[in-house]
Design a protein around this motif. Sequence first.
Motif, mmCIF file in Angstrom:
data_model
loop_
_atom_site.group_PDB
_atom_site.id
_atom_site.type_symbol
_atom_site.label_atom_id
_atom_site.label_comp_id
_atom_site.label_asym_id
_atom_site.label_seq_id
_atom_site.Cartn_x
_atom_site.Cartn_y
_atom_site.Cartn_z
ATOM 1 N N LYS A 99 -5.336 -0.139 -7.305
ATOM 2 C CA LYS A 99 -6.091 -0.218 -5.994
ATOM 3 C C LYS A 99 -5.706 0.069 -4.385
ATOM 4 N N ASP A 100 -4.412 -0.375 -4.660
ATOM 5 C CA ASP A 100 -3.604 -0.272 -3.077
ATOM 6 C C ASP A 100 -3.251 1.319 -2.809
ATOM 7 N N ARG A 101 -3.270 2.179 -3.801
ATOM 8 C CA ARG A 101 -2.853 3.518 -3.472
ATOM 9 C C ARG A 101 -3.822 4.328 -2.683
ATOM 10 N N GLY A 102 -3.520 4.914 -1.593
ATOM 11 C CA GLY A 102 -4.444 5.627 -0.549
ATOM 12 C C GLY A 102 -3.743 6.574 -0.075
ATOM 13 N N ARG B 66 0.822 -1.092 0.056
ATOM 14 C CA ARG B 66 -0.104 0.047 -0.161
ATOM 15 C C ARG B 66 0.819 1.268 -0.086
ATOM 16 N N PHE C 270 -9.740 10.822 -0.388
ATOM 17 C CA PHE C 270 -9.816 9.578 -0.612
ATOM 18 C C PHE C 270 -11.002 9.080 0.228
ATOM 19 N N THR D 142 -0.100 6.220 1.175
ATOM 20 C CA THR D 142 0.554 6.406 -0.069
ATOM 21 C C THR D 142 1.269 7.426 -0.460
ATOM 22 N N GLU E 245 -7.044 7.956 -6.316
ATOM 23 C CA GLU E 245 -6.217 6.987 -6.639
ATOM 24 C C GLU E 245 -5.528 7.464 -7.805
ATOM 25 N N SER E 246 -5.854 7.998 -8.786
ATOM 26 C CA SER E 246 -5.374 8.430 -10.084
ATOM 27 C C SER E 246 -4.192 9.535 -9.990
ATOM 28 N N ARG F 127 -13.627 6.173 -1.828
ATOM 29 C CA ARG F 127 -12.858 6.046 -3.025
ATOM 30 C C ARG F 127 -13.505 6.166 -4.455
ATOM 31 N N SER G 287 -3.318 5.049 -9.945
ATOM 32 C CA SER G 287 -4.091 4.067 -10.477
ATOM 33 C C SER G 287 -4.052 2.693 -10.423
#
Length: 277
Positions: free
Chosen positions: A151-154, A143, A213, A157, A257-258, A216, A149
């Motif tokens: 799914k782990d990005r939050g 993460r 965030f 991150t 997330e992008s 999401r 882009s």
Amino acid sequence: MKKRFAKKSFGQNFLTDENVIRKLISAIDPQNDELIIEIGPGRGALTSRIIESEAKLIAIEIERDVIHFLKEEFSTAQNFTLIEGDVLKIEFEKIINNISTSKAKLAANLPYYISTAILQKLIAERHFFSEMILMFQREVADRITAQPSTKDRGFLTVLVEAYFECERLFDVSPTSFQPVPKVWSSVVRLKPKLNPRKDWDEEIFRNLVSTAFMQRRKTLHNNLKNIEGDLESRIGEAGGIESIFNITNFQPDRRAESLSLDEWIRLAEPLMTKNSG
Ligand code: SAM
């Protein structure tokens, strides 16, 4: 100390694999007389090697049985101080400034049940450290190093990217611990870097990223339009959220997330200066 003393509730998975211990010590690279802070020394797998290196070690441990063990085991070591307590309640500035005028190194095989809470504390107090060598559950390492882009990005991150040079060092198999955990682990090196600009407002950036965030599946615009508090005032002072998207050249239907770190910084720029008038 016998295995049966390991306490699940304190996230006690003790490192027993000599090869992994060697790799971690080589990553920590303790130097004669430098100050090292260790979180959760446990049965001393890293502690004993750091003490041998003649660095000055301060270790913070919460759990009674291992505290008792550590006191007996390292009672004669002049370069070792044990702080008994919860790392989440420690003020790193105080313990470091008491001993040293330079920054400390941080080393930890983190207790996984609170690893993200500890990471947030370390982000806030990063200025007192030259670098941190941290072992996380592998999913947490995924993460904090996730690319845009994915799914782990939050939230974490983006904060880690904003404030550290982050290097993933190696993965560690569950069989390297006693008791054996259900998950793999990963070792990460974090080196604090300069803030993106001089008048950087950490609190506003943290609020911006966490709010963006919040849900999401929602767009940036939808997450940021109905908010309250300091961030709302700052957005108002900068002319409102639509105007910020305009000035910074952002499509409001982007999802949090992008965004890359550079894009986060671009979006945050109009919010960095408080309008005193
Ligand atoms: N460093 C040892 C090793 O690598 O074998 C032990 C690592 S074990 C994963 C995590 C350690 O953190 C345990 O010794 C546990 O008791 C301690 N710990 C758990 N919660 C803590 C807290 N809030 N503050 C300080 N230490 C804590």
